[in-house]
Motif scaffolding. Structure first.
Motif, mmCIF file in Angstrom:
data_model
loop_
_atom_site.group_PDB
_atom_site.id
_atom_site.type_symbol
_atom_site.label_atom_id
_atom_site.label_comp_id
_atom_site.label_asym_id
_atom_site.label_seq_id
_atom_site.Cartn_x
_atom_site.Cartn_y
_atom_site.Cartn_z
ATOM 1 N N ARG A 292 0.824 -1.203 0.000
ATOM 2 C CA ARG A 292 0.000 0.000 0.000
ATOM 3 C C ARG A 292 0.863 1.261 0.000
ATOM 4 O O ARG A 292 0.504 2.267 -0.623
ATOM 5 C CB ARG A 292 -0.943 -0.010 1.206
ATOM 6 C CG ARG A 292 -2.181 -0.871 1.009
ATOM 7 C CD ARG A 292 -3.078 -0.831 2.237
ATOM 8 N NE ARG A 292 -4.372 -1.441 1.961
ATOM 9 C CZ ARG A 292 -4.593 -2.758 1.921
ATOM 10 N NH1 ARG A 292 -3.600 -3.597 2.159
ATOM 11 N NH2 ARG A 292 -5.795 -3.234 1.646
ATOM 12 N N VAL A 293 1.980 1.227 0.694
ATOM 13 C CA VAL A 293 2.883 2.380 0.677
ATOM 14 C C VAL A 293 3.459 2.565 -0.726
ATOM 15 O O VAL A 293 3.524 3.692 -1.241
ATOM 16 C CB VAL A 293 4.013 2.215 1.710
ATOM 17 C CG1 VAL A 293 5.070 3.305 1.545
ATOM 18 C CG2 VAL A 293 3.442 2.262 3.123
ATOM 19 N N ARG A 294 3.848 1.462 -1.378
ATOM 20 C CA ARG A 294 4.353 1.583 -2.745
ATOM 21 C C ARG A 294 3.271 2.143 -3.670
ATOM 22 O O ARG A 294 3.543 2.984 -4.537
ATOM 23 C CB ARG A 294 4.848 0.228 -3.250
ATOM 24 C CG ARG A 294 6.117 -0.254 -2.549
ATOM 25 C CD ARG A 294 6.789 -1.370 -3.314
ATOM 26 N NE ARG A 294 5.992 -2.586 -3.336
ATOM 27 C CZ ARG A 294 6.027 -3.529 -2.396
ATOM 28 N NH1 ARG A 294 6.836 -3.385 -1.351
ATOM 29 N NH2 ARG A 294 5.290 -4.609 -2.503
ATOM 30 N N ALA A 295 2.028 1.681 -3.481
ATOM 31 C CA ALA A 295 0.924 2.202 -4.292
ATOM 32 C C ALA A 295 0.745 3.694 -4.056
ATOM 33 O O ALA A 295 0.527 4.470 -5.009
ATOM 34 C CB ALA A 295 -0.360 1.450 -3.967
ATOM 35 N N MET A 296 0.827 4.113 -2.806
ATOM 36 C CA MET A 296 0.675 5.535 -2.487
ATOM 37 C C MET A 296 1.777 6.362 -3.130
ATOM 38 O O MET A 296 1.530 7.454 -3.665
ATOM 39 C CB MET A 296 0.678 5.745 -0.972
ATOM 40 C CG MET A 296 0.606 7.214 -0.573
ATOM 41 S SD MET A 296 0.563 7.501 1.211
ATOM 42 C CE MET A 296 2.117 6.777 1.710
ATOM 43 N N LEU A 297 3.014 5.865 -3.089
ATOM 44 C CA LEU A 297 4.124 6.607 -3.688
ATOM 45 C C LEU A 297 3.913 6.794 -5.189
ATOM 46 O O LEU A 297 4.133 7.889 -5.728
ATOM 47 C CB LEU A 297 5.438 5.871 -3.422
ATOM 48 C CG LEU A 297 5.926 5.883 -1.969
ATOM 49 C CD1 LEU A 297 7.035 4.854 -1.781
ATOM 50 C CD2 LEU A 297 6.416 7.266 -1.570
ATOM 51 N N HIS A 298 3.481 5.740 -5.869
ATOM 52 C CA HIS A 298 3.220 5.868 -7.311
ATOM 53 C C HIS A 298 2.051 6.812 -7.571
ATOM 54 O O HIS A 298 2.071 7.587 -8.539
ATOM 55 C CB HIS A 298 2.952 4.487 -7.916
ATOM 56 C CG HIS A 298 4.163 3.611 -8.019
ATOM 57 N ND1 HIS A 298 5.265 3.973 -8.779
ATOM 58 C CD2 HIS A 298 4.460 2.402 -7.454
ATOM 59 C CE1 HIS A 298 6.182 3.005 -8.690
ATOM 60 N NE2 HIS A 298 5.728 2.056 -7.893
ATOM 61 N N ALA A 299 1.029 6.751 -6.721
ATOM 62 C CA ALA A 299 -0.115 7.656 -6.876
ATOM 63 C C ALA A 299 0.315 9.107 -6.706
ATOM 64 O O ALA A 299 -0.103 9.998 -7.474
ATOM 65 C CB ALA A 299 -1.203 7.293 -5.868
ATOM 66 N N PHE A 322 -1.802 0.958 -9.322
ATOM 67 C CA PHE A 322 -2.754 -0.156 -9.298
ATOM 68 C C PHE A 322 -2.035 -1.497 -9.245
ATOM 69 O O PHE A 322 -2.488 -2.429 -8.554
ATOM 70 C CB PHE A 322 -3.678 -0.089 -10.515
ATOM 71 C CG PHE A 322 -4.813 0.894 -10.370
ATOM 72 C CD1 PHE A 322 -5.859 0.646 -9.504
ATOM 73 C CD2 PHE A 322 -4.823 2.081 -11.097
ATOM 74 C CE1 PHE A 322 -6.907 1.554 -9.354
ATOM 75 C CE2 PHE A 322 -5.857 2.996 -10.960
ATOM 76 C CZ PHE A 322 -6.906 2.733 -10.091
ATOM 77 N N ASP A 323 -0.913 -1.608 -9.959
ATOM 78 C CA ASP A 323 -0.142 -2.860 -9.914
ATOM 79 C C ASP A 323 0.372 -3.133 -8.505
ATOM 80 O O ASP A 323 0.300 -4.264 -8.012
ATOM 81 C CB ASP A 323 1.031 -2.791 -10.893
ATOM 82 C CG ASP A 323 0.591 -2.894 -12.345
ATOM 83 O OD1 ASP A 323 -0.566 -3.300 -12.588
ATOM 84 O OD2 ASP A 323 1.402 -2.547 -13.233
ATOM 85 N N ALA A 324 0.891 -2.106 -7.848
ATOM 86 C CA ALA A 324 1.406 -2.285 -6.480
ATOM 87 C C ALA A 324 0.280 -2.661 -5.535
ATOM 88 O O ALA A 324 0.437 -3.553 -4.687
ATOM 89 C CB ALA A 324 2.094 -1.001 -6.007
ATOM 90 N N TYR A 325 -0.863 -2.012 -5.685
ATOM 91 C CA TYR A 325 -1.991 -2.330 -4.809
ATOM 92 C C TYR A 325 -2.491 -3.751 -5.038
ATOM 93 O O TYR A 325 -2.991 -4.399 -4.104
ATOM 94 C CB TYR A 325 -3.129 -1.334 -5.022
ATOM 95 C CG TYR A 325 -4.287 -1.567 -4.079
ATOM 96 C CD1 TYR A 325 -4.173 -1.270 -2.728
ATOM 97 C CD2 TYR A 325 -5.477 -2.115 -4.542
ATOM 98 C CE1 TYR A 325 -5.219 -1.506 -1.853
ATOM 99 C CE2 TYR A 325 -6.529 -2.349 -3.669
ATOM 100 C CZ TYR A 325 -6.399 -2.042 -2.329
ATOM 101 O OH TYR A 325 -7.440 -2.278 -1.474
ATOM 102 N N GLY A 326 -2.340 -4.244 -6.254
ATOM 103 C CA GLY A 326 -2.753 -5.616 -6.540
ATOM 104 C C GLY A 326 -1.988 -6.656 -5.734
ATOM 105 O O GLY A 326 -2.443 -7.796 -5.595
#
Length: 453
Positions: A292-299, A322-326
């Protein structure tokens, strides 16, 4: 623009006092600098200072430049903050936070500094490009905390666990009531954990957990400051949070701080500085334990690229988010502070990015997906965010010429804002009102603008 207020001394008065100078002596220094810069002679009778500080007179342009040069302030900041706001940059309130060594002792020193009163400098950023770069480099090599066994009472893991519980409650309170009421409580937590770090004994593992609690408390204090429009205070807290995450030897926690700090930077007009922070956080993404942290960083990177007008990079980052959140597990198995990252949130980011990139149709598609996805954005829990996204959705409708839909959302915003204390939401509503003002000839729009005034 930053202005002096009736309850605060004029920044020039404070500056002269800090340097131990009378008005006449200070003005003589300004006059000498004025001459050295090639602007010619300048009168320096003390009455001039009175006109500047008490009568609301703005110095001539060349005098402003001489004052800025005297204190090492960039000309760009003179124009950005105006008179007398730019003088606040000459007050050394941030020296401890910016210059303390990146050691456990240095972190405690900075935690003590931000746990006290914070000067209110709305709209100011204290970190230059070089400061951001230096912070990232030092964070990567920061010394982790070691055991302390020769002072005060001994504390164990249970103390850090209690801070985790209390900080979790404050995060959720921030969602519900906004930053105004939560900030003071967060700073109290920061003082409590700092007191243990300074005066108690603990083993290495406990010490690092306490520094992690300090990092999260300072990060949350920074977010509350940002939500209230106090950018200088927010950056102080974010920088101290980053230091504490280094002492905690917790790169994931530091990455969270960098993501929130980047949010401040790109919304304050520094998309490139935000991307530098995010690139630093993602430089070794394998050290980030939370998907989720990786997803947030990409967002966040998507938003920064959209603010910079870079569509290809922005949409690539949306896909990466989205890929990280997956790869994320249940919220309970992830970092506690990341409970709000879900498909709905990522669609809201994609929508906001599309709007910034001038694609309102794509924005509306993602705004709808944020609320209709089986993993939707939680408008009941994220009241403040819901207001901001509703305003952006209204702006997308306006861009497509649908004034009625924009008005409907505007009324929803007014209803949702009740009881939420947030300078960001207020500012966002003001932006919507400004866009609707061009349609004031429509009676329904005029009624709304009067109602929302």
């Amino acid at each position: 623009m930053i202005t002096a207020t009736a309850v605060q001394p004029h920044p020039l008065t404070t500056l002269m006092a800090r340097h131990g100078l009378t008005a006449a002596a200070y003005l003589k220094r300004v006059a000498d600098r004025h001459l050295a810069l090639g602007f010619g002679a300048m009168a320096h009778r003390k009455e001039k200072a009175t006109r500047w500080t008490r009568e609301g007179v703005t110095p001539e342009r060349t005098a402003l430049l001489a004052i800025a040069s005297l204190h090492g302030i960039d000309v760009a900041d003179v124009d950005r903050y105006g008179w007398p706001g730019f003088l606040l940059l000459a007050l050394d309130d941030d020296r401890t936070v910016l210059e303390s060594p990146w050691t456990a002792a240095g972190t405690v020193n900075t935690l003590t500094e931000v746990g006290g009163p914070v000067k209110d400098r709305r709209g100011f950023l204290i970190a230059s490009t070089s400061t951001l770069a230096a912070a990232l480099a030092q964070w990567i090599t920061a010394e982790p905390a070691l055991a302390i066994g020769d002072r005060g009472r001994r504390v164990g893991a249970e103390a850090a666990a209690l801070f985790d519980v209390r900080l979790d409650a404050l995060r959720h309170l921030d969602d519900t009531v906004g930053a105004g009421q939560v900030y003071d409580a967060v700073v109290l937590e920061l003082r409590l954990v700092t007191d243990l770090l300074k005066n108690a004994s603990y083993n290495e593992a406990t010490g690092q957990r306490l520094f992690a609690s300090a990092a999260e408390a300072s990060r949350l204090a920074g977010w509350c400051s940002y939500d209230e429009g106090r950018h200088a205070a927010a950056e102080r807290h974010f920088l101290v949070s980053l230091r504490a995450s280094g002492s905690a030897h917790d790169p994931t926690l530091g990455a969270v701080t960098l993501a929130f700090w980047a949010n401040l930077r790109y919304n304050a007009g520094d998309a490139r500085g935000a991307l530098n922070l995010l690139d630093g956080a993602l430089a070794d993404h394998r050290k980030i334990s939370s998907p989720r942290v990786r997803a947030m960083l990409h967002a966040r990177a998507a938003r920064a690229h959209s603010k910079a007008g870079e569509p290809l990079a922005a949409w690539r980052q949306v896909d990466d988010a989205f890929d990280a959140y997956g790869k994320a597990d249940t919220p309970e198995a992830d970092l506690a502070s990341m409970y709000w990252i879900n498909h709905g949130e990522l669609h809201q980011v994609a929508a906001s990015s599309a709007l910034s990139l001038g694609d309102p149709k794509r924005a509306l598609e993602n705004f709808r997906a944020a609320l209709t996805h089986e993993d939707p954005y939680d408008t009941d829990r994220e009241v403040r965010g819901a207001v901001i996204y509703q305003v952006r959705q209204a702006e997308a409708h306006l861009a497509l010429g649908d004034v009625d839909a924009a008005l409907d959302l505007g009324h929803q915003v007014i209803d949702t804002m009740g009881g939420v204390d947030s300078a960001r939401t207020t500012h966002t509503l003001e932006e919507l009102r400004a866009q609707l003002d061009g349609h004031r000839h429509i009676p329904a729009v005029a009624d709304f603008l009067d109602y929302a005034a």
